[in-house]
Design a protein around this motif. Sequence first.
Motif, PDB file in Angstrom:
ATOM      1  N   ALA A 116     -22.183 -54.759  29.611  1.00  0.00           N
ATOM      2  CA  ALA A 116     -21.955 -53.314  29.716  1.00  0.00           C
ATOM      3  C   ALA A 116     -21.379 -52.972  31.089  1.00  0.00           C
ATOM      4  CB  ALA A 116     -23.262 -52.553  29.506  1.00  0.00           C
ATOM      5  N   VAL A 117     -20.534 -51.954  31.116  1.00  0.00           N
ATOM      6  CA  VAL A 117     -19.960 -51.461  32.366  1.00  0.00           C
ATOM      7  C   VAL A 117     -20.470 -50.044  32.572  1.00  0.00           C
ATOM      8  CG1 VAL A 117     -17.852 -50.865  33.611  1.00  0.00           C
ATOM      9  CG2 VAL A 117     -17.868 -52.830  32.067  1.00  0.00           C
ATOM     10  N   TYR A 118     -21.020 -49.779  33.754  1.00  0.00           N
ATOM     11  CA  TYR A 118     -21.531 -48.458  34.103  1.00  0.00           C
ATOM     12  C   TYR A 118     -20.624 -47.836  35.150  1.00  0.00           C
ATOM     13  CZ  TYR A 118     -25.717 -49.893  31.638  1.00  0.00           C
ATOM     14  OH  TYR A 118     -26.579 -50.311  30.668  1.00  0.00           O
ATOM     15  N   VAL A 119     -20.332 -46.562  34.974  1.00  0.00           N
ATOM     16  CA  VAL A 119     -19.525 -45.810  35.933  1.00  0.00           C
ATOM     17  C   VAL A 119     -20.467 -44.861  36.651  1.00  0.00           C
ATOM     18  CG1 VAL A 119     -17.586 -44.236  36.254  1.00  0.00           C
ATOM     19  CG2 VAL A 119     -17.538 -45.913  34.401  1.00  0.00           C
ATOM     20  N   LYS A 120     -20.470 -44.902  37.993  1.00  0.00           N
ATOM     21  CA  LYS A 120     -21.338 -44.033  38.780  1.00  0.00           C
ATOM     22  C   LYS A 120     -20.515 -43.269  39.798  1.00  0.00           C
ATOM     23  CE  LYS A 120     -24.160 -46.909  40.684  1.00  0.00           C
ATOM     24  NZ  LYS A 120     -25.286 -47.599  41.302  1.00  0.00           N
ATOM     25  N   LYS A 121     -20.852 -41.996  39.969  1.00  0.00           N
ATOM     26  CA  LYS A 121     -20.224 -41.202  41.015  1.00  0.00           C
ATOM     27  C   LYS A 121     -20.771 -41.702  42.345  1.00  0.00           C
ATOM     28  CE  LYS A 121     -21.259 -36.770  41.245  1.00  0.00           C
ATOM     29  NZ  LYS A 121     -21.273 -35.311  41.133  1.00  0.00           N
ATOM     30  N   PHE A 167     -17.932 -48.963  39.706  1.00  0.00           N
ATOM     31  CA  PHE A 167     -18.255 -49.622  38.452  1.00  0.00           C
ATOM     32  C   PHE A 167     -19.302 -50.696  38.705  1.00  0.00           C
ATOM     33  CE2 PHE A 167     -13.991 -47.965  38.111  1.00  0.00           C
ATOM     34  CZ  PHE A 167     -13.990 -47.374  36.857  1.00  0.00           C
ATOM     35  N   GLU A 168     -20.222 -50.817  37.763  1.00  0.00           N
ATOM     36  CA  GLU A 168     -21.266 -51.837  37.854  1.00  0.00           C
ATOM     37  C   GLU A 168     -21.344 -52.539  36.507  1.00  0.00           C
ATOM     38  OE1 GLU A 168     -26.035 -52.188  38.891  1.00  0.00           O
ATOM     39  OE2 GLU A 168     -25.014 -50.263  39.088  1.00  0.00           O
ATOM     40  N   VAL A 169     -21.304 -53.861  36.530  1.00  0.00           N
ATOM     41  CA  VAL A 169     -21.388 -54.644  35.305  1.00  0.00           C
ATOM     42  C   VAL A 169     -22.787 -55.216  35.197  1.00  0.00           C
ATOM     43  CG1 VAL A 169     -20.475 -56.626  34.042  1.00  0.00           C
ATOM     44  CG2 VAL A 169     -18.949 -55.242  35.461  1.00  0.00           C
ATOM     45  N   ILE A 170     -23.445 -54.909  34.082  1.00  0.00           N
ATOM     46  CA  ILE A 170     -24.769 -55.464  33.800  1.00  0.00           C
ATOM     47  C   ILE A 170     -24.695 -56.051  32.397  1.00  0.00           C
ATOM     48  CG2 ILE A 170     -27.229 -55.002  33.503  1.00  0.00           C
ATOM     49  CD1 ILE A 170     -26.934 -52.698  35.505  1.00  0.00           C
TER      50      ILE A 170
END
Length: 75
Positions: free
Chosen positions: A35-40, A29-32
């Motif tokens: 917003a929270v982004y989910v990456k494989k 997970f990355e928070v920018i």
Amino acid sequence: MRITSKGQVTIPVEIREQLGLTPNTEVEFEVIGDAVYVKKTKAKPTSGKTLIEKMRGQATVKMTTDEIMALTRQD
């Protein structure tokens, strides 16, 4: 989409299929901003694979697989 009491959400099947997210796929997970982004994540080698890679080419005994199997079976 709602977050469960355990903090879980369900990723819609269309998104899972598009990104190849199968059971046991590691994600990060990355928070920018807000917003929270989910990456494989990229597959990391397991400790077993790492050990095998370190051992590869280290054998000093020249035996065939059949000879080794005969020794281990002790027939």
